[in-house]
Scaffold this active site. Structure first.
Site, short mmCIF file in Angstrom:
data_model
loop_
_atom_site.label_atom_id
_atom_site.label_comp_id
_atom_site.label_asym_id
_atom_site.label_seq_id
_atom_site.Cartn_x
_atom_site.Cartn_y
_atom_site.Cartn_z
CG HIS A 97 -13.61 5.38 -39.98
ND1 HIS A 97 -14.60 4.55 -40.37
CD2 HIS A 97 -14.57 6.40 -39.29
CE1 HIS A 97 -15.76 4.93 -40.13
NE2 HIS A 97 -15.72 6.22 -39.35
CB THR A 98 -6.90 3.88 -38.15
OG1 THR A 98 -7.31 3.60 -36.79
CG2 THR A 98 -6.70 5.11 -38.66
CG ASP A 99 -10.99 -0.34 -36.39
OD1 ASP A 99 -11.29 0.33 -37.53
OD2 ASP A 99 -12.06 -0.69 -35.66
N GLY B 247 -24.74 2.18 -24.00
CA GLY B 247 -24.97 2.54 -25.42
C GLY B 247 -24.57 4.02 -25.61
CB ALA B 248 -23.41 6.68 -23.80
CG LEU C 117 -18.49 6.71 -22.59
CD1 LEU C 117 -18.99 7.26 -21.43
CD2 LEU C 117 -17.07 7.19 -23.02
CB SER D 297 -20.78 -4.02 -24.93
OG SER D 297 -20.12 -3.43 -25.77
CD GLU E 291 -19.48 -6.07 -28.13
OE1 GLU E 291 -20.34 -5.98 -28.82
OE2 GLU E 291 -18.98 -5.70 -27.03
CG ASP F 248 -15.05 -0.91 -28.30
OD1 ASP F 248 -14.38 0.09 -28.87
OD2 ASP F 248 -16.28 -1.10 -28.45
#
Ligand code: ADP
Ligand code: MG
Length: 392
Positions: A38-40, A128-129, A131, A134, A166, A178
């Site tokens: 939660h730093t982004d 959707g796991a 990783l 997308s 996205e 990502d």
């Protein structure tokens, strides 16, 4: 499926479908979040890594204005024309990722590409796991399409193009982590991201260690609301520190040190103070972690991962009993150096820093403890930090 097998399948299906070899093939991997939770959105730091699984995107220019996308993993083909490129609301929504990437390669004016393209793609990242399949799809498409059309964006710009796809095509308001991890990953290295400057750096960690992702089966309700309230608390706290800290220049929690939090937390509600200390501590841990990695101190780095989880558990309160059980089980295994929840929290996966030689033993021990508590088994996968996106 191995990467080589995916590549062979993508190339041979392209030839079968279009009667010729693809002009360009690009590969891009998924990613894991290793430290910096939660730093982004607080303009802080994150350690991540590109994984050893990814997506291959094969493409040739079309003779006319048609755009054809073949998704091998879906068994579906989406076709359109340059003039009709737009977000897909229902049906073949997977096409939004490559189509949106193409759209923003041309600044939202895909007609300027002049000619369409035909592409076949497939991968081996579970969708959707957590990783980031997308981003892998976007970055493979971005590199391959850039080569075909001769655009000249750098890696960070391509990452932002994927992010924009996205946001505007897939409808997911994600950060840049990502795409940047997929673009900047290197074998045996972590990616250190600075979300104020958008600078990304590979930090070597050696080939002797690996990560194990342990996917809990926890799915908790109210995740969206909990996420929004955490984010709001961080913003409220940043405003408070901006008002009380005389040093000036405070806009985000990135600008606040742990020592300042200790001194000035009194002006915050108990809950807001608890939330704020998590990203502040995470930023410090990422910077400490970089120093430890440069000395080859993996045990020290692992200790920071355990601290990160403790901060999630007690202060940010984005853990849950399933994730806590995985981390507690990890602590009893000598070949695990550190463990923490990875990603948003409230369920999902834990990331463990491990000795890969003991992977089977570690997976069995974690599964045994988890099953005794919850009745089912988590999914464990060993991940070696691997090379980032590239043309084949
Ligand atoms: P994650 O990125 O964590 O895997 P997302 O929900 O962000 O999860 O993205 C998953 C979606 O991306 C899939 O539902 C699909 O639409 C698209 N996608 C990713 N990889 C592929 C692929 N190889 N083939 C088709 N669609 C894909
Ligand atoms: Mg995603």
């Amino acid at each position: 499926m191995l990467n080589q097998e995916v590549y062979d399948k993508v190339v041979s299906e392209f030839a079968a479908k279009f009667g010729s070899k693809p002009q360009v093939v690009a590969y891009a991997p998924g990613r894991i979040e290793v430290l910096g939770n939660h730093t982004d959105y607080n303009e802080g730091y994150v350690f991540s890594a590109a994984i050893d699984k990814g997506t291959f995107f094969a493409v040739s220019p079309a003779d006319d204005d048609t755009v054809t996308l073949v998704a091998l993993d879906m068994g579906e083909t989406y076709a359109t024309t340059l003039g009709a490129v737009a977000p897909i609301k229902s049906g073949m929504t997977w096409a939004n990722y490559p189509l949106g990437t193409f759209n923003w390669l041309f600044g939202g004016k895909p007609a300027e590409a002049g000619k369409g393209f035909k592409a076949v793609f497939g991968g081996n990242i579970p969708l959707g796991a957590g990783l980031s399949s997308s981003a892998a799809l976007e970055m493979a498409a971005a590199l391959a399409l850039q080569k075909v059309y001769g655009t000249s964006f750098d890696r960070t710009e391509l990452a932002k193009i994927g992010q924009k796809a996205e946001h505007t095509f897939a409808g997911c308001p994600c950060g840049l982590l990502d795409q940047a991890s997929s673009m900047y990953g290197q074998s045996g290295a972590l990616v250190k991201s600075d979300f104020r400057t958008n600078e990304f750096e590979a930090v070597p960690m050696g080939d002797g260690v690996a990560f194990m992702m342990v996917k809990s089966n926890a799915k908790h309700a109210l995740v969206d609301g909990a996420y929004a309230s955490r984010r709001q608390a961080c913003e409220d706290a940043a405003k408070h520190f901006a008002a009380v800290l005389r040093k000036g220049g405070v806009t985000h929690l990135r600008d606040v040190t742990m020592a300042e939090w200790v001194l000035y937390r009194g002006g915050l509600s108990e809950t807001t103070a608890k939330r704020a200390v998590h990203p502040i501590g995470e930023d410090e841990r990422v910077l400490q972690g970089a120093a430890l990695l440069s000395k080859g101190d993996l045990k020290g780095f692992g200790a920071l991962m355990y601290d990160s989880h403790e901060s999630s558990r007690n202060w940010f309160e984005n853990s849950c009993e399933e994730l806590d059980a995985i981390v507690d089980a990890a602590k009893a295994i000598p070949e695990v150096y550190g463990a923490r929840l990875s990603g948003g929290g409230f369920g999902g996966s834990c990331c463990l820093l491990v000795d890969p030689a003991a992977a089977d033993k570690i997976a069995a021990a974690i599964a045994r403890e988890y099953k005794a508590k919850f009745g089912d088994e988590p999914t464990c996968s060993l991940i070696k930090p691997s090379e980032g996106a590239h043309l084949i």
